[in-house]
Motif scaffolding. Structure first.
Motif, PDB file in Angstrom:
ATOM      1  N   SER A  72       0.800  -1.231   0.000  1.00  0.00           N
ATOM      2  CA  SER A  72       0.000   0.000   0.000  1.00  0.00           C
ATOM      3  C   SER A  72       0.838   1.290   0.000  1.00  0.00           C
ATOM      4  O   SER A  72       0.426   2.274  -0.635  1.00  0.00           O
ATOM      5  CB  SER A  72      -1.013   0.006   1.145  1.00  0.00           C
ATOM      6  N   PRO A  73       2.002   1.347   0.690  1.00  0.00           N
ATOM      7  CA  PRO A  73       2.763   2.611   0.631  1.00  0.00           C
ATOM      8  C   PRO A  73       3.192   2.993  -0.791  1.00  0.00           C
ATOM      9  O   PRO A  73       3.150   4.160  -1.181  1.00  0.00           O
ATOM     10  CB  PRO A  73       3.978   2.341   1.523  1.00  0.00           C
ATOM     11  N   ILE A  74       3.577   2.007  -1.566  1.00  0.00           N
ATOM     12  CA  ILE A  74       3.983   2.291  -2.952  1.00  0.00           C
ATOM     13  C   ILE A  74       2.762   2.690  -3.778  1.00  0.00           C
ATOM     14  O   ILE A  74       2.785   3.665  -4.532  1.00  0.00           O
ATOM     15  CB  ILE A  74       4.584   1.027  -3.610  1.00  0.00           C
ATOM     16  N   LEU A  75       1.711   1.911  -3.615  1.00  0.00           N
ATOM     17  CA  LEU A  75       0.523   2.140  -4.449  1.00  0.00           C
ATOM     18  C   LEU A  75      -0.161   3.459  -4.092  1.00  0.00           C
ATOM     19  O   LEU A  75      -0.654   4.177  -4.971  1.00  0.00           O
ATOM     20  CB  LEU A  75      -0.460   0.970  -4.286  1.00  0.00           C
ATOM     21  N   TYR A  76      -0.167   3.776  -2.817  1.00  0.00           N
ATOM     22  CA  TYR A  76      -0.798   5.038  -2.397  1.00  0.00           C
ATOM     23  C   TYR A  76       0.029   6.229  -2.882  1.00  0.00           C
ATOM     24  O   TYR A  76      -0.512   7.236  -3.344  1.00  0.00           O
ATOM     25  CB  TYR A  76      -0.945   5.057  -0.879  1.00  0.00           C
ATOM     26  N   SER A  77       1.335   6.093  -2.802  1.00  0.00           N
ATOM     27  CA  SER A  77       2.216   7.163  -3.292  1.00  0.00           C
ATOM     28  C   SER A  77       1.972   7.414  -4.781  1.00  0.00           C
ATOM     29  O   SER A  77       1.870   8.564  -5.238  1.00  0.00           O
ATOM     30  CB  SER A  77       3.681   6.767  -3.052  1.00  0.00           C
ATOM     31  N   MET A  78       1.859   6.316  -5.526  1.00  0.00           N
ATOM     32  CA  MET A  78       1.592   6.443  -6.967  1.00  0.00           C
ATOM     33  C   MET A  78       0.232   7.098  -7.205  1.00  0.00           C
ATOM     34  O   MET A  78       0.097   8.006  -8.036  1.00  0.00           O
ATOM     35  CB  MET A  78       1.613   5.057  -7.613  1.00  0.00           C
ATOM     36  N   ALA A  79      -0.773   6.647  -6.455  1.00  0.00           N
ATOM     37  CA  ALA A  79      -2.126   7.204  -6.635  1.00  0.00           C
ATOM     38  C   ALA A  79      -2.145   8.692  -6.277  1.00  0.00           C
ATOM     39  O   ALA A  79      -2.803   9.497  -6.947  1.00  0.00           O
ATOM     40  CB  ALA A  79      -3.128   6.429  -5.781  1.00  0.00           C
ATOM     41  N   LEU A  80      -1.416   9.057  -5.222  1.00  0.00           N
ATOM     42  CA  LEU A  80      -1.338  10.473  -4.833  1.00  0.00           C
ATOM     43  C   LEU A  80      -0.741  11.306  -5.955  1.00  0.00           C
ATOM     44  O   LEU A  80      -1.219  12.391  -6.277  1.00  0.00           O
ATOM     45  CB  LEU A  80      -0.434  10.623  -3.603  1.00  0.00           C
ATOM     46  N   ARG A  81       0.314  10.785  -6.525  1.00  0.00           N
ATOM     47  CA  ARG A  81       0.970  11.528  -7.594  1.00  0.00           C
ATOM     48  C   ARG A  81       0.048  11.686  -8.800  1.00  0.00           C
ATOM     49  O   ARG A  81       0.013  12.736  -9.445  1.00  0.00           O
ATOM     50  CB  ARG A  81       2.268  10.827  -8.002  1.00  0.00           C
ATOM     51  N   MET A  82      -0.700  10.641  -9.081  1.00  0.00           N
ATOM     52  CA  MET A  82      -1.577  10.701 -10.253  1.00  0.00           C
ATOM     53  C   MET A  82      -2.797  11.586 -10.002  1.00  0.00           C
ATOM     54  O   MET A  82      -3.203  12.354 -10.865  1.00  0.00           O
ATOM     55  CB  MET A  82      -2.031   9.286 -10.640  1.00  0.00           C
ATOM     56  N   MET A  83      -3.382  11.463  -8.820  1.00  0.00           N
ATOM     57  CA  MET A  83      -4.638  12.175  -8.559  1.00  0.00           C
ATOM     58  C   MET A  83      -4.399  13.570  -7.991  1.00  0.00           C
ATOM     59  O   MET A  83      -5.250  14.448  -8.112  1.00  0.00           O
ATOM     60  CB  MET A  83      -5.509  11.381  -7.576  1.00  0.00           C
ATOM     61  N   ASN A  84      -3.263  13.742  -7.308  1.00  0.00           N
ATOM     62  CA  ASN A  84      -2.943  15.018  -6.664  1.00  0.00           C
ATOM     63  C   ASN A  84      -4.052  15.432  -5.692  1.00  0.00           C
ATOM     64  O   ASN A  84      -4.363  16.615  -5.556  1.00  0.00           O
ATOM     65  CB  ASN A  84      -2.723  16.109  -7.722  1.00  0.00           C
ATOM     66  N   ASP A  85      -4.620  14.453  -5.053  1.00  0.00           N
ATOM     67  CA  ASP A  85      -5.714  14.708  -4.112  1.00  0.00           C
ATOM     68  C   ASP A  85      -5.777  13.488  -3.183  1.00  0.00           C
ATOM     69  O   ASP A  85      -5.996  12.364  -3.654  1.00  0.00           O
ATOM     70  CB  ASP A  85      -7.028  14.875  -4.886  1.00  0.00           C
ATOM     71  N   ALA A  86      -5.579  13.740  -1.884  1.00  0.00           N
ATOM     72  CA  ALA A  86      -5.475  12.617  -0.939  1.00  0.00           C
ATOM     73  C   ALA A  86      -6.758  11.794  -0.901  1.00  0.00           C
ATOM     74  O   ALA A  86      -6.716  10.558  -0.846  1.00  0.00           O
ATOM     75  CB  ALA A  86      -5.135  13.141   0.453  1.00  0.00           C
ATOM     76  N   SER A  87      -7.894  12.463  -0.911  1.00  0.00           N
ATOM     77  CA  SER A  87      -9.161  11.739  -0.816  1.00  0.00           C
ATOM     78  C   SER A  87      -9.377  10.858  -2.053  1.00  0.00           C
ATOM     79  O   SER A  87      -9.766   9.687  -1.952  1.00  0.00           O
ATOM     80  CB  SER A  87     -10.301  12.752  -0.679  1.00  0.00           C
ATOM     81  N   GLU A  88      -9.095  11.435  -3.219  1.00  0.00           N
ATOM     82  CA  GLU A  88      -9.261  10.643  -4.448  1.00  0.00           C
ATOM     83  C   GLU A  88      -8.239   9.508  -4.519  1.00  0.00           C
ATOM     84  O   GLU A  88      -8.537   8.430  -5.026  1.00  0.00           O
ATOM     85  CB  GLU A  88      -9.141  11.544  -5.679  1.00  0.00           C
ATOM     86  N   ALA A  89      -7.042   9.776  -3.991  1.00  0.00           N
ATOM     87  CA  ALA A  89      -6.025   8.718  -3.989  1.00  0.00           C
ATOM     88  C   ALA A  89      -6.472   7.567  -3.087  1.00  0.00           C
ATOM     89  O   ALA A  89      -6.246   6.392  -3.411  1.00  0.00           O
ATOM     90  CB  ALA A  89      -4.687   9.274  -3.512  1.00  0.00           C
ATOM     91  N   GLU A  90      -7.118   7.883  -1.976  1.00  0.00           N
ATOM     92  CA  GLU A  90      -7.641   6.816  -1.108  1.00  0.00           C
ATOM     93  C   GLU A  90      -8.728   6.031  -1.832  1.00  0.00           C
ATOM     94  O   GLU A  90      -8.805   4.807  -1.714  1.00  0.00           O
ATOM     95  CB  GLU A  90      -8.192   7.414   0.189  1.00  0.00           C
ATOM     96  N   ASP A  91      -9.573   6.750  -2.559  1.00  0.00           N
ATOM     97  CA  ASP A  91     -10.628   6.060  -3.323  1.00  0.00           C
ATOM     98  C   ASP A  91     -10.018   5.117  -4.363  1.00  0.00           C
ATOM     99  O   ASP A  91     -10.491   4.000  -4.570  1.00  0.00           O
ATOM    100  CB  ASP A  91     -11.533   7.080  -4.034  1.00  0.00           C
ATOM    101  N   VAL A  92      -8.969   5.602  -5.011  1.00  0.00           N
ATOM    102  CA  VAL A  92      -8.288   4.777  -6.018  1.00  0.00           C
ATOM    103  C   VAL A  92      -7.709   3.521  -5.370  1.00  0.00           C
ATOM    104  O   VAL A  92      -7.843   2.406  -5.886  1.00  0.00           O
ATOM    105  CB  VAL A  92      -7.170   5.593  -6.710  1.00  0.00           C
ATOM    106  N   LEU A  93      -7.076   3.719  -4.211  1.00  0.00           N
ATOM    107  CA  LEU A  93      -6.485   2.572  -3.514  1.00  0.00           C
ATOM    108  C   LEU A  93      -7.577   1.581  -3.106  1.00  0.00           C
ATOM    109  O   LEU A  93      -7.399   0.367  -3.218  1.00  0.00           O
ATOM    110  CB  LEU A  93      -5.713   3.061  -2.278  1.00  0.00           C
TER     111      LEU A  93
END
Lengths: 231, 204
Positions: free
Chosen positions: B48-69
């Motif tokens: 999850s740390p790698i995947l969340y970091s990637m999602a954060l970079r792509m979405m540039n939004d913590a809430s959306e990155a959590e949704d993606v994860l």
């Protein structure tokens, strides 16, 4: 030795840039060409490694329990055989192919290939069931493509709406205050007809689909009785 | 009948994952396919740390990155039986799934916002502060190799690869964004990916 043309095709495949028909053809090559398969696997792993470039970030500690709740709500993981219910697939293959843009869709083998490379994974398939006794025999299947923001609904045994009324499809998106209209169902499509739809507003998460009876021409927000619901 | 195919040694090397680590992840995925929540939790802790970091970079939004994860891990839970080790390692499988989920949302966002531009690197969300403690040991070394390999790529190839990976843009859209012919963009991505593959293998 893999020539430059095939290197480019492999690269396009890894990045999801190949049109579906070409991707399927390439996958057939992969099945028989070990060198190409290994090359493509290395490209895929190399491309995925870009995710490691930035520092890792631990997500909110409560996130996993939310994921687990959602995972459990969806039941146990699907077995290989029961990945999709066969009857639902039979009804949805053609629809899924159509909205996935697969113009040269030929049948189950292609679907199996697509499933393996997660093309169908982008599609959400929902079975809508009756909420009231009068519609016990009615049902619908929705295929939703979030990336394209388009879907298809196939209706089964839906009686004609009473005069001055239409059936209207809604998408329930938790990020929206109200259900989003996906349009009115043409009367001639009520029994085993397929209707393509596009929501009135962009959908982030299609949590549920619902069909209601509304005044003729449809409503901005659902006001009539909900008769079918599913996710 | 076994549902999972084992990855080859060369495939393992490409992501820098030791065979034991890879084997462990394959076993976790097999257990997940059988409904084992402990295995699901273990895989989540690991990746999850790698995947969340990637999602954060792509979405540039913590809430959306959590949704993606969430979307990604629910998919992993439901579709663990489709993992095929001959097509990639467990970690690249998970990265691909979460990246696709992010791209789905990005494309919805792009439609909704009419291609409103967002910075790809928010200092707040994607700081260079390196939280190596969040990574499994076997991935720490790998991350250093990836960073090193990327610095050795020509800038235009690196840019094209990063846009292709993180932005959710098609090659055509990338070409338009950087005002470069499509053929040139495709060639940069191909050459960059080939060189990255070579650098990562030689770094082992």
């Amino acid at each position: 030795m893999i020539d430059e043309t095939r290197q480019q095709i492999a690269t396009d495949y890894v990045l999801g840039e190949l049109p579906p028909a070409e991707a399927i053809a390439f996958e057939k090559e992969l099945a028989t060409d070990e060198e190409l398969r290994e090359f493509t696997r290395e490209l895929k792993d190399g491309f995925a490694s870009l995710a490691l470039e930035k520092p890792p970030v631990r997500p909110d500690p409560g996130l996993f329990s939310r994921i687990l709740r959602r995972a459990n709500a969806g039941g146990r993981p699907r077995s290989k055989i029961l990945s999709f219910l066969p009857w639902a697939l039979a009804a949805c293959f053609a629809l899924a192919a159509l909205i996935a843009g697969l113009d040269d869709f030929h049948g189950k083998q292609e679907v199996a290939e697509l499933n393996r490379r997660d093309v169908i994974a982008h599609l959400q398939i929902a079975s809508l069931r009756a909420q009231i006794d009068a519609y016990t025999n009615s049902s619908a299947i929705v295929v939703w493509n979030a990336a394209r923001q388009r879907g298809l609904i196939r209706l089964q045994d839906l009686p004609r709406a009473e005069a001055g009324h239409d059936y209207q499809l809604w998408i329930i998106d938790p990020t929206k205050k109200a259900p989003v209209s996906a349009g009115v169902v043409p009367p001639e499509k009520l029994n085993a007809g397929e209707v393509e739809f596009q929501p009135a507003h962009p959908i982030t998460t299609a949590a549920k689909f619902a069909l209601s009876i509304e005044k003729a021409g449809g409503s901005m927000e659902p006001q009539g009785q909900i008769i079918l619901v599913g996710d | 009948m076994r549902k999972f195919l084992r990855g080859s040694a060369a495939g393992l090397a490409c992501l820098g994952v030791e065979k034991d680590d890879q084997q462990y992840e394959i076993e976790l995925i097999e257990r997940i396919a059988n409904g084992d929540q402990a295995a699901f939790a273990a895989l989540y802790d690991r990746l999850s740390p790698i995947l969340y970091s990637m999602a954060l970079r792509m979405m540039n939004d913590a809430s959306e990155a959590e949704d993606v994860l969430q979307d990604g891990f629910v998919y992993i839970w439901q579709r663990a039986n489709t993992f095929d080790g001959s097509r990639g390692s467990p970690i690249s499988w998970a990265i691909t799934i979460v990246r696709h989920k992010a791209i789905d949302r990005l494309r919805v966002r792009l439609r909704g916002e009419r291609l409103r531009e967002r910075a790809s690197d928010s200092p707040e969300l994607a700081s260079d502060k390196d939280d190596q403690s969040a990574l499994e040991p076997f991935l720490r070394e790998r991350r250093a190799q990836v960073k090193s390999a990327l610095t050795q790529l020509p800038g235009e190839q690196r840019e094209a690869l990063q846009l292709a990976f993180f932005s959710g843009l098609t090659h055509q859209q990338i070409a338009a964004k950087i005002a470069t012919p499509l053929g040139t963009v495709k060639a940069r991505i191909r050459r960059g990916l080939l060189q990255l593959r070579q650098l990562l293998q030689s770094g082992r």
